[in-house]
Design a protein around this motif. Structure first.
Motif, PDB file in Angstrom:
ATOM      1  N   MET A  35      43.974 104.105  21.486  1.00 16.82           N
ATOM      2  CA  MET A  35      43.190 104.042  22.721  1.00 16.82           C
ATOM      3  C   MET A  35      44.088 103.696  23.906  1.00 16.82           C
ATOM      4  N   VAL A  36      44.929 102.692  23.721  1.00 18.38           N
ATOM      5  CA  VAL A  36      45.819 102.249  24.797  1.00 18.38           C
ATOM      6  C   VAL A  36      46.809 103.351  25.150  1.00 18.38           C
ATOM      7  N   LYS A  37      47.336 104.016  24.125  1.00 20.07           N
ATOM      8  CA  LYS A  37      48.274 105.107  24.370  1.00 20.07           C
ATOM      9  C   LYS A  37      47.593 106.242  25.122  1.00 20.07           C
ATOM     10  N   GLY A  38      46.328 106.530  24.763  1.00 19.18           N
ATOM     11  CA  GLY A  38      45.585 107.574  25.451  1.00 19.18           C
ATOM     12  C   GLY A  38      45.349 107.272  26.917  1.00 19.18           C
ATOM     13  N   LEU A  39      45.292 105.996  27.264  1.00 19.00           N
ATOM     14  CA  LEU A  39      45.108 105.584  28.652  1.00 19.00           C
ATOM     15  C   LEU A  39      46.443 105.434  29.384  1.00 19.00           C
ATOM     16  N   SER A  40      47.542 105.690  28.693  1.00 18.94           N
ATOM     17  CA  SER A  40      48.895 105.572  29.273  1.00 18.94           C
ATOM     18  C   SER A  40      49.160 104.175  29.816  1.00 18.94           C
ATOM     19  N   ILE A  41      48.705 103.164  29.071  1.00 18.71           N
ATOM     20  CA  ILE A  41      48.919 101.780  29.468  1.00 18.71           C
ATOM     21  C   ILE A  41      50.133 101.235  28.709  1.00 18.71           C
ATOM     22  N   PRO A  42      51.100 100.642  29.390  1.00 21.46           N
ATOM     23  CA  PRO A  42      52.198  99.980  28.671  1.00 21.46           C
ATOM     24  C   PRO A  42      51.640  98.956  27.689  1.00 21.46           C
ATOM     25  N   CYS A  43      52.179  98.963  26.484  1.00 28.80           N
ATOM     26  CA  CYS A  43      51.583  98.168  25.413  1.00 28.80           C
ATOM     27  C   CYS A  43      52.639  97.348  24.689  1.00 28.80           C
ATOM     28  N   ILE A  44      52.253  96.146  24.296  1.00 30.91           N
ATOM     29  CA  ILE A  44      53.090  95.250  23.487  1.00 30.91           C
ATOM     30  C   ILE A  44      52.262  94.818  22.282  1.00 30.91           C
ATOM     31  N   VAL A  45      52.857  94.783  21.121  1.00 32.60           N
ATOM     32  CA  VAL A  45      52.164  94.295  19.931  1.00 32.60           C
ATOM     33  C   VAL A  45      52.671  92.891  19.621  1.00 32.60           C
ATOM     34  N   ALA A  46      51.728  91.941  19.600  1.00 27.30           N
ATOM     35  CA  ALA A  46      52.070  90.549  19.303  1.00 27.30           C
ATOM     36  C   ALA A  46      51.528  90.191  17.932  1.00 27.30           C
ATOM     37  N   PHE A  47      52.421  90.028  16.966  1.00 27.73           N
ATOM     38  CA  PHE A  47      52.021  89.614  15.630  1.00 27.73           C
ATOM     39  C   PHE A  47      51.830  88.098  15.651  1.00 27.73           C
ATOM     40  N   ASN A  48      50.567  87.685  15.672  1.00 31.98           N
ATOM     41  CA  ASN A  48      50.216  86.275  15.780  1.00 31.98           C
ATOM     42  C   ASN A  48      50.094  85.655  14.384  1.00 31.98           C
ATOM     43  N   LYS A  49      49.944  84.356  14.372  1.00 33.16           N
ATOM     44  CA  LYS A  49      49.741  83.588  13.133  1.00 33.16           C
ATOM     45  C   LYS A  49      50.894  83.780  12.153  1.00 33.16           C
ATOM     46  N   THR A  50      52.109  83.775  12.698  1.00 32.57           N
ATOM     47  CA  THR A  50      53.272  83.977  11.832  1.00 32.57           C
ATOM     48  C   THR A  50      53.507  82.784  10.908  1.00 32.57           C
ATOM     49  N   ASP A  51      52.758  81.684  11.127  1.00 30.91           N
ATOM     50  CA  ASP A  51      52.823  80.581  10.176  1.00 30.91           C
ATOM     51  C   ASP A  51      52.074  80.919   8.896  1.00 30.91           C
ATOM     52  N   LEU A  52      51.240  81.990   8.957  1.00 33.17           N
ATOM     53  CA  LEU A  52      50.475  82.419   7.787  1.00 33.17           C
ATOM     54  C   LEU A  52      51.006  83.706   7.174  1.00 33.17           C
ATOM     55  N   ARG A  53      51.627  84.548   8.021  1.00 38.65           N
ATOM     56  CA  ARG A  53      52.038  85.858   7.515  1.00 38.65           C
ATOM     57  C   ARG A  53      53.163  86.423   8.371  1.00 38.65           C
ATOM     58  N   THR A  54      54.121  87.068   7.730  1.00 41.56           N
ATOM     59  CA  THR A  54      55.209  87.754   8.425  1.00 41.56           C
ATOM     60  C   THR A  54      54.915  89.254   8.431  1.00 41.56           C
TER      61      THR A  54
END
Length: 411
Positions: free
Chosen positions: A112-131
């Motif tokens: 969806m974000v790519k279709g809107l041509s919006i710059p995007c960042i992926v933040a992998f949260n809760k790294t204390d639980l999962r890598t």
């Protein structure tokens, strides 16, 4: 203060993701404040939560914490619709991934974000639980989305995410855009014509007038502000020729008659058409006024919601002027605020306000969406100048239009 900046000049950053991915906690970690309510209960955030913040060196920004895009039920559908509206007007999207990892939901958000041509960042949260797995990182990077690991609970990675947001910001937020500064020089005199009518806010000027006046002063030029009835006397008594006259569009025809032809003239709304949108496209869109037929529907787009006044510019004056100019039996519909219709195909023309309360990204997205649907779009100031017969003169000060093949300019 960041909360004093006009809404239309802020970078808008949306945090999107599944329910309980930690978006609210991450917002609190980014701003250093308890802005959003945090709970282990999925779906705690029901409506988008806005937080103004000063993100240097960009300046004022607005973070939006949104409802989960995996919400269910009738209310869930409404919440997801609200989230999509926030994404539509965002300049940067942060897709927050929780302990479930990248699932079909996250992939749908990224698409969806790519279709809107919006710059995007992926933040992998809760790294204390999962890598995050290597294949997840590869997938996100294949979509052009930088990946970071964060832990909202401890604040780890928050500063790195801020730096990534700064790097992802559209160029105009990292470079100064000019309203009028490239049309004038230090020491020039500029006359601003500001009518005081029923629509004028009590005790103050409207935002486009304030921003133009401020930029004139920033350029070390001299700003002279008058009402339309005083323009002739002021020009006669100045002792020098102004470099530019800027007028409110509602009185453009009378002001054009009072300002000698050798003095450049434009309107506040036309300046904003260039500052917030794409002036050549909006000038071309005005040509569609000549093609309107009986029964056509024209969309009036307003960036802000306001109480109607007796002679409202968008709801009364522009429909009256276009109807008088065309001699056609036309219908006019108004969409105010951040709402913009999905069924654009049923309109023959969009006449949009100056967008002083929209970010440039959102305004350009509206223009591009209209172009994709084959729908001409223009703006208040350009449309008014067109139907008043002074458009050639109003766009003459802009160097980017002088060689443009609009059929409007002499050379």
């Amino acid at each position: 203060m960041s909360d004093k900046a006009p809404r239309g000049v802020r970078l808008v950053i949306a945090l999107a993701g599944r329910r309980n991915a930690g978006k609210s906690s991450l917002l609190n970690a980014l701003t250093g404040q308890e802005t959003a309510i945090v709970s282990d209960t999925p779906g705690t955030t029901t409506d988008p939560v806005a937080k103004h913040y000063e993100l240097l060196p960009l300046g004022p920004v607005t973070f939006y914490d949104t409802a989960g895009l995996d919400d269910t039920g009738d209310l869930g559908g409404l919440r997801m619709k609200a989230t999509r509206k926030v994404l539509y007007r965002s300049d940067v999207a942060v897709v927050v991934v929780g302990e479930e990892g990248v699932t079909a939901h996250e992939r749908a958000i990224l698409d969806m974000v790519k279709g809107l041509s919006i710059p995007c960042i992926v933040a992998f949260n809760k790294t204390d639980l999962r890598t995050p797995a290597s294949e997840e990182l590869a997938l996100c990077r294949s979509l052009g989305a930088p990946c970071l690991t964060v832990c909202a609970r401890t604040g780890a990675g928050a500063d790195e995410l801020k730096r990534a947001i700064i790097d992802a910001a559209p160029l105009e937020f990292r470079q100064e855009r000019l309203l009028v500064g490239d049309l004038i020089s230090e020491g020039d005199w500029v006359v601003c014509v500001v009518p005081i009518d029923l629509a004028a806010p009590k005790g103050r000027l409207i935002l486009p007038q304030v921003q133009v006046l401020r930029e004139i002063l920033d350029c070390d030029a001299v700003a002279v502000t008058v009402k339309e009835r005083e323009i002739e006397a002021v020009l006669a008594g100045m002792g020098c020729k102004p470099a530019l006259v800027v007028t409110d569009s509602q009185v453009v025809m009378s002001v054009a008659g009072d300002v000698p032809d050798d003095i450049p003239l434009t309107t506040f709304s036309t300046l904003f058409a260039r500052y917030k949108g794409d002036l050549p496209s909006l000038v071309r869109g005005a040509d569609a006024i000549d093609t309107l037929e009986d029964g056509d529907t024209v969309l009036i787009g307003e960036a802000c919601s306001h109480h109607d006044v007796a002679d409202d510019i968008g709801r009364v004056k522009i429909p009256r002027w276009i109807t008088q100019y065309t001699g056609r039996d036309l219908r006019f519909e108004v969409y105010a605020g951040h709402d913009f219709p999905d069924d654009l195909e049923r309109y023959r023309l969009v006449v949009h306000c100056g967008a002083c309360m929209l970010g440039r990204t959102e305004m350009l997205r509206r223009i591009n969406e209209c172009a994709r649907r084959g729908l001409p779009v223009t703006n208040y100031g350009v449309a008014i100048s067109k139907v008043q017969g002074v458009l050639d003169r109003i766009i003459a000060p802009f160097p980017e239009l002088r060689a443009a093949p609009f059929g409007l300019m002499d050379g």
